[in-house]
Design a protein around this motif. Structure first.
Motif, PDB file in Angstrom:
ATOM      1  N   LEU A 101       0.733  -1.161   0.049  1.00 30.06           N
ATOM      2  CA  LEU A 101      -0.028   0.127   0.220  1.00 30.06           C
ATOM      3  C   LEU A 101       0.750   1.392  -0.094  1.00 30.06           C
ATOM      4  O   LEU A 101       0.547   2.292  -0.764  1.00 30.06           O
ATOM      5  N   VAL A 102       1.956   1.354   0.609  1.00 30.80           N
ATOM      6  CA  VAL A 102       2.597   2.524   1.040  1.00 30.80           C
ATOM      7  C   VAL A 102       3.866   2.326   0.000  1.00 30.80           C
ATOM      8  O   VAL A 102       4.746   3.422   0.070  1.00 30.80           O
ATOM      9  N   ASP A 103       3.898   1.476  -0.870  1.00 28.11           N
ATOM     10  CA  ASP A 103       5.102   1.582  -1.976  1.00 28.11           C
ATOM     11  C   ASP A 103       4.620   2.346  -3.254  1.00 28.11           C
ATOM     12  O   ASP A 103       3.775   1.734  -4.097  1.00 28.11           O
ATOM     13  N   PRO A 104       5.129   3.410  -3.603  1.00 28.35           N
ATOM     14  CA  PRO A 104       4.727   4.187  -4.505  1.00 28.35           C
ATOM     15  C   PRO A 104       4.724   3.609  -5.936  1.00 28.35           C
ATOM     16  O   PRO A 104       4.149   3.638  -6.865  1.00 28.35           O
ATOM     17  N   GLY A 105       5.759   2.561  -5.913  1.00 26.02           N
ATOM     18  CA  GLY A 105       5.912   1.850  -7.008  1.00 26.02           C
ATOM     19  C   GLY A 105       5.021   0.746  -7.671  1.00 26.02           C
ATOM     20  O   GLY A 105       4.848   0.414  -8.701  1.00 26.02           O
ATOM     21  N   GLU A 106       4.118   0.568  -6.583  1.00 26.48           N
ATOM     22  CA  GLU A 106       2.891  -0.434  -6.729  1.00 26.48           C
ATOM     23  C   GLU A 106       1.743   0.433  -7.360  1.00 26.48           C
ATOM     24  O   GLU A 106       0.756  -0.339  -7.624  1.00 26.48           O
ATOM     25  N   TRP A 107       1.680   1.619  -7.391  1.00 23.08           N
ATOM     26  CA  TRP A 107       0.340   2.261  -7.871  1.00 23.08           C
ATOM     27  C   TRP A 107       0.633   2.550  -9.510  1.00 23.08           C
ATOM     28  O   TRP A 107       1.341   2.850  -9.907  1.00 23.08           O
ATOM     29  N   THR A 108      -0.723   2.296 -10.067  1.00 26.58           N
ATOM     30  CA  THR A 108      -0.692   2.241 -11.291  1.00 26.58           C
ATOM     31  C   THR A 108      -1.471   3.526 -11.726  1.00 26.58           C
ATOM     32  O   THR A 108      -2.327   3.872 -11.270  1.00 26.58           O
ATOM     33  N   PRO A 109      -0.722   4.378 -12.756  1.00 24.74           N
ATOM     34  CA  PRO A 109      -1.496   5.639 -13.176  1.00 24.74           C
ATOM     35  C   PRO A 109      -2.683   5.089 -14.195  1.00 24.74           C
ATOM     36  O   PRO A 109      -2.664   4.108 -15.084  1.00 24.74           O
ATOM     37  N   TYR A 110      -3.893   6.009 -14.347  1.00 28.28           N
ATOM     38  CA  TYR A 110      -4.762   5.539 -15.060  1.00 28.28           C
ATOM     39  C   TYR A 110      -4.547   5.939 -16.579  1.00 28.28           C
ATOM     40  O   TYR A 110      -3.518   6.788 -16.844  1.00 28.28           O
ATOM     41  N   PRO A 111      -5.170   5.221 -17.574  1.00 28.08           N
ATOM     42  CA  PRO A 111      -4.547   5.436 -18.979  1.00 28.08           C
ATOM     43  C   PRO A 111      -4.405   6.687 -19.477  1.00 28.08           C
ATOM     44  O   PRO A 111      -3.619   7.062 -20.391  1.00 28.08           O
ATOM     45  N   ASP A 112      -5.158   7.665 -18.888  1.00 28.58           N
ATOM     46  CA  ASP A 112      -5.244   9.174 -19.423  1.00 28.58           C
ATOM     47  C   ASP A 112      -4.441  10.218 -18.404  1.00 28.58           C
ATOM     48  O   ASP A 112      -4.517  11.278 -18.685  1.00 28.58           O
ATOM     49  N   THR A 113      -3.765   9.614 -17.403  1.00 30.01           N
ATOM     50  CA  THR A 113      -3.256  10.443 -16.375  1.00 30.01           C
ATOM     51  C   THR A 113      -2.037  11.139 -17.299  1.00 30.01           C
ATOM     52  O   THR A 113      -2.113  12.468 -16.935  1.00 30.01           O
ATOM     53  N   ALA A 114      -1.219  10.722 -18.131  1.00 29.30           N
ATOM     54  CA  ALA A 114      -0.201  11.268 -18.578  1.00 29.30           C
ATOM     55  C   ALA A 114      -0.887  12.669 -19.516  1.00 29.30           C
ATOM     56  O   ALA A 114      -0.157  13.561 -19.547  1.00 29.30           O
TER      57      ALA A 114
END
Length: 228
Positions: A101-114
């Motif tokens: 939960l607290v590992d930023p590397g485990e979080w996925t951006p939404y397809p349109d975030t960029a």
């Protein structure tokens, strides 16, 4: 008045902690039985719920829940308790899932975030990220090359305030140098993120659906508000 800044929530808005079967496949309940898919899904919901109480808590743990995004120690304490009350009786399993939960590397951006962040910045508006959170999320943006499109990060545990407190919205607005009426807040919680309206900001709600389901939610609301 034209929108001169967009403030984005993090969890369920720009990024999502996706259910990864490899995290949950070895989890067991108090009887040693593997958790079924419904139990696994409910665990992930409880780990990322933006507001409300997800399990029954005594006074001590209710205080920790209410203040979890102000103090990393309280955050860890309450989520380990939530996991225990959700059926993970083995401490090592709860600890392992909490670390995810607290590992930023485990979080996925939404397809349109960029595209959303780049589009706002390219149009000349400021970009801010405002999150009720107890760990540093900046590395998650850096891993995907998105930090360059964010002007300011305001994180509750660093500021001593949590949404919907108007104070934390005011902090970000001041740092972005815009008036409330010139800003749009985008988030997945009517209760927390919608607090921006108290200051006079516009607000758009997005669905915290899985990233393979909500593919253009950010771009849609940005277009609706004339930002793109």
């Amino acid at each position: 008045m034209a929108i001169r800044a967009v403030m984005f929530d993090f969890s369920g808005t720009l990024f999502r902690l996706e259910q990864d079967e490899t995290w949950l496949s070895d989890l067991t309940d108090g009887d040693g039985e593997p958790l079924d898919i419904e139990a696994q899904t409910e665990l992930m919901r409880r780990m990322t719920a933006p507001s409300g109480t997800v399990v029954e808590l005594d006074e001590e743990y209710q205080h920790a829940w209410d203040n979890r995004d102000l103090d990393p120690d309280l955050h860890r304490k309450i989520y380990l308790e939530v996991l225990r009350k959700s059926g993970l009786s083995r401490p090592e399993q709860a600890e392992a899932l909490y670390r995810r939960l607290v590992d930023p590397g485990e979080w996925t951006p939404y397809p349109d975030t960029a595209a959303a962040l780049k589009g706002v910045a390219a149009g000349g508006a400021k970009v801010g990220v405002l999150s009720n959170i107890a760990f540093d999320i900046r590395p998650a943006f850096g891993l995907h090359g998105l930090d360059q499109h964010v002007d300011e990060f305001v994180l509750s545990y660093e500021e001593g305030a949590i949404k919907p407190d108007p104070a934390i919205f005011g902090i970000l607005l001041d740092r972005l140098g815009v008036a409330p009426g010139e800003a749009l807040m985008i988030g997945d919680s009517e209760e927390a993120d919608g607090g921006a309206r108290e200051l006079g900001c516009a607000f758009a709600l997005v669905d915290p659906a899985p990233t393979d389901v909500r593919v253009d939610g950010l771009l849609t609301v940005l277009r609706e508000h004339g930002v793109l």
